[in-house]
Design a protein around this motif. Sequence first.
Motif, mmCIF file in Angstrom:
data_model
loop_
_atom_site.group_PDB
_atom_site.id
_atom_site.type_symbol
_atom_site.label_atom_id
_atom_site.label_comp_id
_atom_site.label_asym_id
_atom_site.label_seq_id
_atom_site.Cartn_x
_atom_site.Cartn_y
_atom_site.Cartn_z
ATOM 1 N N MET A 9 -31.154 -62.911 21.559
ATOM 2 C CA MET A 9 -32.335 -62.882 20.691
ATOM 3 C C MET A 9 -31.942 -63.139 19.233
ATOM 4 O O MET A 9 -31.950 -62.235 18.389
ATOM 5 N N ALA A 10 -31.580 -64.358 18.973
ATOM 6 C CA ALA A 10 -31.045 -64.708 17.655
ATOM 7 C C ALA A 10 -32.058 -64.452 16.535
ATOM 8 O O ALA A 10 -31.683 -64.033 15.448
ATOM 9 N N THR A 11 -33.345 -64.666 16.827
ATOM 10 C CA THR A 11 -34.355 -64.550 15.771
ATOM 11 C C THR A 11 -34.470 -63.129 15.240
ATOM 12 O O THR A 11 -34.969 -62.922 14.158
ATOM 13 N N LEU A 12 -34.021 -62.150 16.034
ATOM 14 C CA LEU A 12 -34.175 -60.764 15.591
ATOM 15 C C LEU A 12 -32.939 -60.223 14.876
ATOM 16 O O LEU A 12 -32.955 -59.117 14.384
ATOM 17 N N GLN A 13 -31.894 -61.008 14.830
ATOM 18 C CA GLN A 13 -30.720 -60.549 14.081
ATOM 19 C C GLN A 13 -31.035 -60.675 12.606
ATOM 20 O O GLN A 13 -31.394 -61.738 12.130
ATOM 21 N N ASN A 14 -30.924 -59.588 11.890
ATOM 22 C CA ASN A 14 -31.308 -59.663 10.481
ATOM 23 C C ASN A 14 -30.398 -58.793 9.632
ATOM 24 O O ASN A 14 -30.476 -57.575 9.688
ATOM 25 N N PRO A 15 -29.549 -59.427 8.862
ATOM 26 C CA PRO A 15 -28.562 -58.652 8.103
ATOM 27 C C PRO A 15 -29.122 -58.011 6.837
ATOM 28 O O PRO A 15 -28.398 -57.353 6.112
ATOM 29 N N LYS A 16 -30.419 -58.221 6.536
ATOM 30 C CA LYS A 16 -30.903 -57.734 5.244
ATOM 31 C C LYS A 16 -31.144 -56.224 5.217
ATOM 32 O O LYS A 16 -31.325 -55.652 4.148
ATOM 33 N N PHE A 17 -31.124 -55.584 6.395
ATOM 34 C CA PHE A 17 -31.392 -54.151 6.414
ATOM 35 C C PHE A 17 -30.114 -53.341 6.308
ATOM 36 O O PHE A 17 -29.089 -53.714 6.867
ATOM 37 N N GLU A 18 -30.212 -52.229 5.571
ATOM 38 C CA GLU A 18 -29.083 -51.309 5.484
ATOM 39 C C GLU A 18 -29.526 -49.972 6.044
ATOM 40 O O GLU A 18 -30.670 -49.567 5.843
ATOM 41 N N PHE A 19 -28.608 -49.300 6.721
ATOM 42 C CA PHE A 19 -28.949 -48.009 7.336
ATOM 43 C C PHE A 19 -28.041 -46.938 6.738
ATOM 44 O O PHE A 19 -27.056 -46.539 7.326
#
Length: 207
Positions: free
Chosen positions: A1-11
């Motif tokens: 599911m490439a479209t859901l990979q999103n590096p902009k979030f930090e946890f």
Amino acid sequence: MATLQNPKFEFIGDDVALDFVNTVDNRDDPERRKELLNSYFDLLAWALGAGIVSEQEAQELQRHAIKSAMQARAALRRAKVLREALYRIFSAIAEQRQPATGDVALLDSFDKQAMAHRRIGRGGGGYQWHWRAEGNELDLILWNVAKAGAELLTSDSVYNVRACAAERCRWLFLDTSRNHARRWCDMRVCGNREKARRFQRRGAVRG
Ligand SMILES: [Zn+2]
């Protein structure tokens, strides 16, 4: 599911509800404020990163959101209403103020919806909570966050909620450090930025 990979979030919040609050950058600076949740798919990518939905659930929700775009937009709007209530509640607590009664009531109503969709089922070698979606599964992420927010507010950990000390950041986190001295959401980001700013100020005074 490439479209859901999103590096902009930090946890970095050490809590699901606080990490959800931190999906806005520079919240208190109208010029630099940046919304990180611009579509239901952003919300889904965040939930996957936060570990509150499985890959399989995320794929099902993604299919559902593509089919029902209007419902997905409405679910995102509801999630943001919850997010802003969580921000007001926990930033008040971080500043040792009493949260507004209306905001706590709002969280309570979201939590009630979440509880109405919970059931006990087999899983993980024992029993677990499962969500009974009945057509409004797009709210599954919201239910998870509401439950986390209600649990945090009613736990002793709530006294460890802090807001990042950087002027504009306002990200929230649980200070679980042994001496309760954590000041920054992320030392690498806000801590260093603030140090650089202090250094510049000192330079300006000398110059
Ligand atoms: Zn920060």
